[in-house]
Scaffold this motif. Sequence first.
Motif, mmCIF file in Angstrom:
data_model
loop_
_atom_site.group_PDB
_atom_site.id
_atom_site.type_symbol
_atom_site.label_atom_id
_atom_site.label_comp_id
_atom_site.label_asym_id
_atom_site.label_seq_id
_atom_site.Cartn_x
_atom_site.Cartn_y
_atom_site.Cartn_z
ATOM 1 N N TYR A 138 114.681 -59.783 80.778
ATOM 2 C CA TYR A 138 113.911 -58.659 81.302
ATOM 3 C C TYR A 138 112.457 -58.728 80.847
ATOM 4 N N ILE A 139 112.224 -59.095 79.592
ATOM 5 C CA ILE A 139 110.846 -59.238 79.106
ATOM 6 C C ILE A 139 110.136 -60.344 79.878
ATOM 7 N N PHE A 140 110.821 -61.457 80.124
ATOM 8 C CA PHE A 140 110.248 -62.548 80.905
ATOM 9 C C PHE A 140 109.895 -62.077 82.312
ATOM 10 N N ILE A 141 110.760 -61.309 82.944
ATOM 11 C CA ILE A 141 110.492 -60.791 84.290
ATOM 12 C C ILE A 141 109.271 -59.882 84.291
ATOM 13 N N VAL A 142 109.171 -58.995 83.312
ATOM 14 C CA VAL A 142 108.011 -58.098 83.227
ATOM 15 C C VAL A 142 106.733 -58.901 83.046
ATOM 16 N N LEU A 143 106.758 -59.907 82.208
ATOM 17 C CA LEU A 143 105.573 -60.742 81.998
ATOM 18 C C LEU A 143 105.189 -61.490 83.263
ATOM 19 N N THR B 202 117.880 -51.629 82.646
ATOM 20 C CA THR B 202 117.765 -52.035 84.045
ATOM 21 C C THR B 202 117.004 -50.994 84.855
ATOM 22 N N ALA B 203 117.218 -49.717 84.562
ATOM 23 C CA ALA B 203 116.486 -48.655 85.259
ATOM 24 C C ALA B 203 114.989 -48.742 84.953
ATOM 25 N N LEU B 204 114.644 -48.996 83.697
ATOM 26 C CA LEU B 204 113.228 -49.136 83.341
ATOM 27 C C LEU B 204 112.608 -50.356 84.024
ATOM 28 N N LEU B 205 113.323 -51.473 84.047
ATOM 29 C CA LEU B 205 112.817 -52.673 84.713
ATOM 30 C C LEU B 205 112.653 -52.431 86.211
ATOM 31 N N THR B 206 113.621 -51.800 86.821
ATOM 32 C CA THR B 206 113.542 -51.510 88.251
ATOM 33 C C THR B 206 112.388 -50.554 88.550
ATOM 34 N N GLY B 207 112.226 -49.543 87.715
ATOM 35 C CA GLY B 207 111.112 -48.613 87.890
ATOM 36 C C GLY B 207 109.775 -49.315 87.815
ATOM 37 N N TYR B 208 109.649 -50.237 86.874
ATOM 38 C CA TYR B 208 108.407 -50.985 86.755
ATOM 39 C C TYR B 208 108.204 -51.926 87.941
ATOM 40 N N ALA B 209 109.254 -52.595 88.370
ATOM 41 C CA ALA B 209 109.144 -53.534 89.486
ATOM 42 C C ALA B 209 108.757 -52.822 90.782
ATOM 43 N N SER C 18 103.889 -49.465 87.403
ATOM 44 C CA SER C 18 103.229 -48.474 86.564
ATOM 45 C C SER C 18 103.293 -48.881 85.096
ATOM 46 N N ASP C 19 102.178 -48.726 84.410
ATOM 47 C CA ASP C 19 102.140 -49.039 82.982
ATOM 48 C C ASP C 19 103.027 -48.110 82.162
ATOM 49 N N PHE C 20 103.341 -46.949 82.711
ATOM 50 C CA PHE C 20 104.232 -46.011 82.030
ATOM 51 C C PHE C 20 105.560 -46.681 81.691
ATOM 52 N N PHE C 21 106.109 -47.438 82.638
ATOM 53 C CA PHE C 21 107.396 -48.096 82.419
ATOM 54 C C PHE C 21 107.294 -49.210 81.374
ATOM 55 N N VAL C 22 106.145 -49.856 81.297
ATOM 56 C CA VAL C 22 105.946 -50.891 80.274
ATOM 57 C C VAL C 22 105.940 -50.253 78.892
ATOM 58 N N VAL C 23 105.196 -49.176 78.752
ATOM 59 C CA VAL C 23 105.124 -48.488 77.451
ATOM 60 C C VAL C 23 106.490 -47.933 77.066
ATOM 61 N N MET C 24 107.162 -47.282 78.015
ATOM 62 C CA MET C 24 108.501 -46.753 77.740
ATOM 63 C C MET C 24 109.464 -47.889 77.411
ATOM 64 N N GLY C 25 109.330 -49.012 78.092
ATOM 65 C CA GLY C 25 110.191 -50.161 77.849
ATOM 66 C C GLY C 25 110.006 -50.738 76.457
ATOM 67 N N ILE C 26 108.757 -50.787 75.986
ATOM 68 C CA ILE C 26 108.496 -51.297 74.633
ATOM 69 C C ILE C 26 109.158 -50.397 73.594
ATOM 70 N N TYR C 27 108.944 -49.090 73.729
ATOM 71 C CA TYR C 27 109.587 -48.165 72.793
ATOM 72 C C TYR C 27 111.107 -48.232 72.911
ATOM 73 N N TYR C 28 111.583 -48.347 74.130
ATOM 74 C CA TYR C 28 113.023 -48.409 74.363
ATOM 75 C C TYR C 28 113.636 -49.633 73.689
#
Length: 99
Positions: free
Chosen positions: A89-94, A22-29, A33-43
């Motif tokens: 969460y993946i749907f929201i990011v997309l 949730t923190a990664l999703l909120t950070g991205y929202a 930043s693409d940083f949160f997407v990359v971190m989210g994928i690894y996470y």
Amino acid sequence: MKKIKFSKEGKITFYLSFIIGTALLTGYAVSNSDFFVVMGIYYVLIVAVVNMLVFFHELIFFLSNISDNEAHGNSTLLLLLNIPVTILYIFIVLQIAHF
């Protein structure tokens, strides 16, 4: 009404997975930043493995003595709840990223 019991390992794994995701999703929202997407994928990849290991550990404990390990059975169901949350969460990011 009876209080639902969870094992310590299952509960901690669920809450940590949920809170960090949730923190990664909120950070991205907030930052877009693409940083949160990359971190989210690894996470997601790392947490999927960790959750599967804890899930099977809890399932084995539950199945080895069903009458005495209700908390482990409840924890397996709790860990399964991470799957639809991750998909959401993946749907929201997309949707935010417009891929």
